[in-house]
Design a protein around this motif. Sequence first.
Motif, short mmCIF file in Angstrom:
data_model
loop_
_atom_site.label_atom_id
_atom_site.label_comp_id
_atom_site.label_asym_id
_atom_site.label_seq_id
_atom_site.Cartn_x
_atom_site.Cartn_y
_atom_site.Cartn_z
N LEU A 95 0.92 -1.40 -0.13
CA LEU A 95 -0.05 0.09 -0.17
C LEU A 95 1.22 1.20 -0.05
O LEU A 95 1.73 1.34 0.62
CB LEU A 95 -0.67 0.10 0.69
CG LEU A 95 -1.78 -0.98 1.37
CD1 LEU A 95 -2.86 -1.11 3.04
CD2 LEU A 95 -2.75 -1.92 0.10
N LEU A 107 -5.50 -8.01 3.37
CA LEU A 107 -6.46 -6.85 2.90
C LEU A 107 -7.81 -7.95 2.54
O LEU A 107 -8.18 -9.31 2.25
CB LEU A 107 -6.42 -6.33 1.62
CG LEU A 107 -5.91 -5.60 1.72
CD1 LEU A 107 -6.21 -4.77 0.29
CD2 LEU A 107 -5.66 -4.18 2.56
N PRO A 117 -7.43 -3.89 6.64
CA PRO A 117 -5.97 -4.35 5.91
C PRO A 117 -5.62 -4.81 7.81
O PRO A 117 -6.27 -4.76 8.49
CB PRO A 117 -5.26 -2.52 5.81
CG PRO A 117 -6.14 -1.41 6.71
CD PRO A 117 -7.86 -2.29 6.32
N LEU A 145 -4.45 2.76 2.45
CA LEU A 145 -5.05 2.30 2.03
C LEU A 145 -6.49 3.32 1.64
O LEU A 145 -7.14 2.87 0.63
CB LEU A 145 -6.32 1.08 2.48
CG LEU A 145 -6.67 0.49 2.05
CD1 LEU A 145 -6.54 -0.34 0.86
CD2 LEU A 145 -7.95 -0.86 3.14
#
Length: 224
Positions: A95, A107, A117, A145
């Motif tokens: 990420l 994930l 996450p 993210l």
Amino acid sequence: MPPESIPFSHLARAAYCPRQLYYAEKYDDHEPPAEVESVRELAFRYRELGDASADELASLPIDVSPASYRERLDSLAARDDWAELADPTTRDAFLSGRDCHGVAHKLLEVGDGPPIPTVVSPGTPPENGVWKPQRVRAVAAAKALAWEREREIPRALVEYPAHGIVRTVRLTTRNKGAYRRTLWTVRSTEGVPSRVENREKCRECAYRTRCGTKTRSLKTMLGL
């Protein structure tokens, strides 16, 4: 990635002790010990381990009795996100956000909700909640993210697979504040950081025998 982007692992080290990060940088010592990976791998074997014998569990790097470990896996199996936790949609996702970058070990895509996450820690969890270094790392993963997906990510998970425990880190004002302060510390520190006041941390630090550089406060330099 942005030029000042900080690795998740650096933020976790700095949250524990900025001086530890300094020595890790100095000795280019950022690779985790080999035994860390064997513990993290447990997080991808929950279904298998739930059916393992006591002898099989005893041969693994778990830190509780086989009976306790099996009970904890049974508790995990009752979670709403169990299917994804045991068999995640994405493993070891890189990420890259506005301020930080790194790997989310899992994930989780659960229903129509935002992705979650997950940080897998080889250590021991506190009695409640999550240790600050893992909290900061989890928030960093959620922030990165969110930047990539352009949507709010309200929580992350921290797994302690050697104990069969999974804890939630919500992006509260307190947790986001800890992340921002750590990010500022990493970006603003020059030279050798001061020693932490909590010397208990030094007992577990790999650099304790080399952490001998003297630091001088402003009061010292002024003779106060």
